[in-house]
Design a protein around this motif. Structure first.
Motif, PDB file in Angstrom:
ATOM      1  N   TRP A 154       0.840  -1.205   0.000  1.00  0.00           N
ATOM      2  CA  TRP A 154       0.000   0.000   0.000  1.00  0.00           C
ATOM      3  C   TRP A 154       0.874   1.253   0.000  1.00  0.00           C
ATOM      4  CZ3 TRP A 154      -0.726   3.776   3.883  1.00  0.00           C
ATOM      5  CH2 TRP A 154      -1.835   4.610   3.715  1.00  0.00           C
ATOM      6  N   LEU A 155       1.924   1.235   0.827  1.00  0.00           N
ATOM      7  CA  LEU A 155       2.862   2.368   0.858  1.00  0.00           C
ATOM      8  C   LEU A 155       3.527   2.538  -0.509  1.00  0.00           C
ATOM      9  CD1 LEU A 155       4.557   1.801   4.344  1.00  0.00           C
ATOM     10  CD2 LEU A 155       3.164   3.782   3.699  1.00  0.00           C
ATOM     11  N   LYS A 156       3.897   1.411  -1.120  1.00  0.00           N
ATOM     12  CA  LYS A 156       4.521   1.478  -2.457  1.00  0.00           C
ATOM     13  C   LYS A 156       3.560   2.124  -3.451  1.00  0.00           C
ATOM     14  CE  LYS A 156       6.080  -1.599  -6.169  1.00  0.00           C
ATOM     15  NZ  LYS A 156       6.843  -0.577  -6.871  1.00  0.00           N
ATOM     16  N   ASP A 157       2.300   1.693  -3.410  1.00  0.00           N
ATOM     17  CA  ASP A 157       1.316   2.264  -4.334  1.00  0.00           C
ATOM     18  C   ASP A 157       1.092   3.754  -4.094  1.00  0.00           C
ATOM     19  OD1 ASP A 157       0.949  -0.014  -5.797  1.00  0.00           O
ATOM     20  OD2 ASP A 157      -0.814  -0.698  -4.703  1.00  0.00           O
ATOM     21  N   LYS A 158       1.319   4.191  -2.858  1.00  0.00           N
ATOM     22  CA  LYS A 158       1.173   5.621  -2.529  1.00  0.00           C
ATOM     23  C   LYS A 158       2.442   6.404  -2.848  1.00  0.00           C
ATOM     24  CE  LYS A 158      -2.920   5.625  -0.496  1.00  0.00           C
ATOM     25  NZ  LYS A 158      -3.906   5.787  -1.522  1.00  0.00           N
ATOM     26  N   GLY A 159       3.500   5.692  -3.269  1.00  0.00           N
ATOM     27  CA  GLY A 159       4.774   6.362  -3.556  1.00  0.00           C
ATOM     28  C   GLY A 159       5.510   6.745  -2.292  1.00  0.00           C
ATOM     29  N   ALA A 160       5.165   6.118  -1.167  1.00  0.00           N
ATOM     30  CA  ALA A 160       5.796   6.437   0.129  1.00  0.00           C
ATOM     31  C   ALA A 160       6.934   5.458   0.416  1.00  0.00           C
ATOM     32  CB  ALA A 160       4.744   6.359   1.233  1.00  0.00           C
ATOM     33  N   PRO A 161       7.918   5.872   1.230  1.00  0.00           N
ATOM     34  CA  PRO A 161       9.012   4.951   1.576  1.00  0.00           C
ATOM     35  C   PRO A 161       8.465   3.681   2.235  1.00  0.00           C
ATOM     36  CG  PRO A 161       9.477   7.176   2.366  1.00  0.00           C
ATOM     37  CD  PRO A 161       8.056   7.179   1.888  1.00  0.00           C
ATOM     38  N   HIS A 162       9.069   2.534   1.890  1.00  0.00           N
ATOM     39  CA  HIS A 162       8.579   1.282   2.479  1.00  0.00           C
ATOM     40  C   HIS A 162       9.708   0.252   2.600  1.00  0.00           C
ATOM     41  CE1 HIS A 162       8.173   1.083  -1.859  1.00  0.00           C
ATOM     42  NE2 HIS A 162       8.291  -0.218  -1.778  1.00  0.00           N
ATOM     43  N   SER A 163      10.961   0.731   2.570  1.00  0.00           N
ATOM     44  CA  SER A 163      12.091  -0.203   2.638  1.00  0.00           C
ATOM     45  C   SER A 163      12.134  -0.940   3.977  1.00  0.00           C
ATOM     46  CB  SER A 163      13.414   0.536   2.434  1.00  0.00           C
ATOM     47  OG  SER A 163      13.453   1.083   1.149  1.00  0.00           O
ATOM     48  N   ALA A 164      11.874  -0.239   5.082  1.00  0.00           N
ATOM     49  CA  ALA A 164      11.910  -0.905   6.393  1.00  0.00           C
ATOM     50  C   ALA A 164      10.800  -1.951   6.469  1.00  0.00           C
ATOM     51  CB  ALA A 164      11.750   0.128   7.508  1.00  0.00           C
ATOM     52  N   GLU A 165       9.593  -1.568   6.042  1.00  0.00           N
ATOM     53  CA  GLU A 165       8.473  -2.512   6.105  1.00  0.00           C
ATOM     54  C   GLU A 165       8.758  -3.739   5.236  1.00  0.00           C
ATOM     55  OE1 GLU A 165       8.252   0.708   5.659  1.00  0.00           O
ATOM     56  OE2 GLU A 165       7.026   1.426   7.332  1.00  0.00           O
ATOM     57  N   ALA A 166       9.339  -3.489   4.040  1.00  0.00           N
ATOM     58  CA  ALA A 166       9.627  -4.608   3.130  1.00  0.00           C
ATOM     59  C   ALA A 166      10.642  -5.567   3.758  1.00  0.00           C
ATOM     60  CB  ALA A 166      10.147  -4.074   1.799  1.00  0.00           C
ATOM     61  N   ALA A 167      11.670  -5.004   4.412  1.00  0.00           N
ATOM     62  CA  ALA A 167      12.674  -5.857   5.073  1.00  0.00           C
ATOM     63  C   ALA A 167      12.051  -6.622   6.239  1.00  0.00           C
ATOM     64  CB  ALA A 167      13.848  -5.003   5.538  1.00  0.00           C
TER      65      ALA A 167
END
Ligand SMILES: Cc1cc2nc3c(=O)[nH]c(=O)nc-3n(C[C@H](O)[C@H](O)[C@H](O)COP(=O)(O)OP(=O)(O)OC[C@H]3O[C@@H](n4cnc5c(N)ncnc54)[C@H](O)[C@@H]3O)c2cc1C
Length: 383
Positions: free
Chosen positions: A303-316
Motif C-alpha cells: 500500500w505504501l509502495k502504491d502511494k509512492g511512500a518509503p517502504h524499505s523498512a516494512e519490506a525488510a
C-alpha cells in the motif's frame, strides 16, 4: 476484509484462487518430482492477466497497483509456491526492465513476460557470497558496442529454465564497491553461456543453479540503468519483491493452518476432537494470530509502495518475519497430523518450500541490518 483490499481486489483474489485450485494445485506434488516448471500453466497465467498486472499497458500489464499483484501472488502460492515464482520474478524484473531498460530492447521482453511466454531470472549471488552482494566480481568489460561478460553466478532461481537473466557485474574497480556495478539483461541463448542445476531441498519445480559466462558478448543497448549505477538503482526493486515474498510464504502457512484446523476438529483422541485439547488449539491460535498480523504488514508495505511512500523498512520486516513464521506454522501443522504429516505429501513439501525464503533474497540478519540502518542511520550501523 481489511482496509487495504477493496471489493475489486477481493474479486481479483477470488478469481485467482479458483484458477489456482483448478489448474495449479493438482500438479503440486508431481512437479516436485519432475522439477519442471509447467510452461502451459505459465501461459495460462499470462492469458488471465495474472503476471505482473502492475505494469503499464504499453508493457503488457494492466496498469493495476502492487496490491493487485499481491492478492494474485498469494493465491498462486497457496496452490504451489514454485509456480508463484513466475509472478515474483516477473514483478521484480518487470519493474527493473520498465524503469531502467532501453524501451526498444525491453518492450518485447516485457510483453512476453506478461503473456507468460518468457521467464527472466535475477542473477546477483556469486560463489564467493550473496549477503555482501555489492562485493560481486563477475566481470563486465566494454568492447566497442558490446560488453564482454566473464564469470559465474550461483544459486540463481530458475537458472536452467529462464529465457533471460538480469545480471549484475563489475564494470568498476573492486574498491568502488556498489558504485562499480552494472546490470545487463542477458538472453540465455547467447554463445558462451552454460548452466547447471542444483539438487534443491524445496522449491524444486523452479529450482536453482549456476550460470557460467565465458566471453559472452552483450550489446550495450541491453544495459539496465547507467554504467556503474546498476546496484544502487536496481536494488530498489527488491523492496517490492520482499513484500511479495512475505505474502507468498504466508499464503502457504494459511493453507496449512486451514487444513490443520479442519483436521484437529475431526480427529479424535481420548474420546474428544484433538482441538478440545489446549495443547493442540492454543499453539495453532497463536500462530494464526501472527499470520494475520504479518499479512497485514505485507499489505501495508505494498500500500505504501502504491502511494509512492518509503517502504524499505516494512519490506525488510516482511522478508525476515514471514518466512521464519511460515516455517514455524507449517512445522507445527505437520506435527498436528501425527505420523501422517511425516509422509511425503503436501505438508512436508510446504515445509521444504518455505524454508528457502529464509535464505533467498537475503537472510534475516541482512534484513535486520537494513531495518537498523533505516532507523538508526547508516553511519551508526556499519556492515
Ligand atoms: C531458495 C533460494 C533462492 C535463491 N534465489 C536467488 C536468485 O534468484 N538470485 C540470486 O542472485 N540469488 C539467489 N539466492 C541466493 C541468496 O540470495 C543467497 O544465498 C543469500 O543472499 C545469502 O548468501 P550466501 O548464501 O552466500 O550466504 P553468506 O553471505 O555466505 O552468509 C552465510 C551466513 O552468514 C550470515 N551473514 C553474512 N553476513 C552477515 C552480517 N554482516 N551480519 C550477520 N550475519 C551475516 C548470513 O545471514 C548467513 O546466515 C537464492 C537462495 C536460495 C536459498
Amino acid at each position: 476484509m481489511n482496509p487495504y483490499l477493496d471489493d475489486d481486489l477481493i474479486a481479483l483474489g477470488d478469481q485467482a484462487r479458483r484458477f489456482a485450485a483448478e489448474r495449479i494445485a493438482p500438479g503440486f506434488l508431481e512437479r516436485d518430482k519432475t522439477r519442471v516448471l509447467d510452461r502451459g500453466i505459465m501461459k495460462e497465467l499470462g492469458d488471465m492477466g495474472f503476471i505482473a498486472p502492475e505494469l503499464a499497458e504499453i508493457f503488457g500489464g494492466l496498469g493495476l497497483g502492487s496490491l493487485a499483484a499481491g492478492v494474485i501472488h498469494e493465491e498462486i502460492a497457496r496452490a504451489d509456491l514454485s509456480i508463484s515464482y513466475i509472478n515474483l520474478l516477473a514483478s521484480l524484473n518487470g519493474q527493473i526492465l520498465s524503469h531502467h531498460g532501453n524501451p526498444s530492447i525491453v518492450k518485447p521482453w516485457l510483453t512476453q513476460l506478461t503473456r507468460g511466454e518468457a521467464l527472466i531470472a535475477i542473477a546477483l549471488t556469486e560463489p564467493r557470497g550473496g549477503s555482501d552482494a555489492a562485493n560481486l566480481r563477475l566481470r563486465i568489460e566494454r568492447d566497442g558496442d558490446d560488453y564482454v561478460v566473464n564469470g559465474e553466478k550461483s544459486s540463481i532461481s530458475a537458472a536452467d529454465q529462464a529465457d533471460a537473466a538480469v545480471v549484475f557485474g563489475r564494470t568498476g574497480t573492486v574498491e568502488a564497491g556498489a558504485h562499480g556495478v552494472t546490470a545487463l539483461l542477458i538472453p540465455m541463448d547467447l554463445p558462451g553461456i552454460t548452466r547447471r542445476r542444483f539438487d534443491c531441498h524445496g522449491q524444486r519445480a523452479i529450482g536453482r543453479g549456476s550460470l557460467f559466462f565465458e566471453n559472452v558478448r552483450v550489446p550495450i543497448s541491453y544495459r539496465l540503468g547507467d554504467e556503474n549505477k546498476g546496484f544502487v538503482q536496481v536494488m530498489q526493486g527488491f523492496d517490492f519483491s520482499r513484500a511479495l515474498i512475505g505474502l507468498q510464504v504466508l499464503a502457504v502457512a494459511r493453507a496449512a493452518l486451514d487444513e490443520t484446523w479442519s483436521y484437529v476438529a475431526e480427529r479424535q483422541a481420548f474420546g474428544r476432537p484433538l482441538s478440545a485439547f489446549q495443547g493442540v488449539s492454543h499453539p495453532l491460535a497463536d500462530l494464526d494470530t501472527q499470520v494475520e498480523a504479518a499479512r497485514l504488514l505485507c499489505l501495508q508495505a505494498l500500500w505504501l509502495k502504491d502511494k509512492g511512500a518509503p517502504h524499505s523498512a516494512e519490506a525488510a520486516m516482511c522478508k525476515w518475519w514471514a518466512p521464519k513464521l511460515s516455517y514455524e506454522v507449517v512445522h507445527q501443522c505437520l506435527l498436528m497430523f501425527g505420523h501422517g504429516g511425516y509422509d511425503r505429501g503436501v505438508m512436508e513439501q510446504r515445509l521444504r518450500d518455505v524454508l528457502g525464503f529464509q535464505i533467498g533474497d537475503g537472510t534475516a540478519q541482512i534484513m535486520k541490518t537494513i531495518i537498523a540502518r533505516l532507523r538508526a542511520g547508516r553511519a551508526a550501523v556499519p556492515a
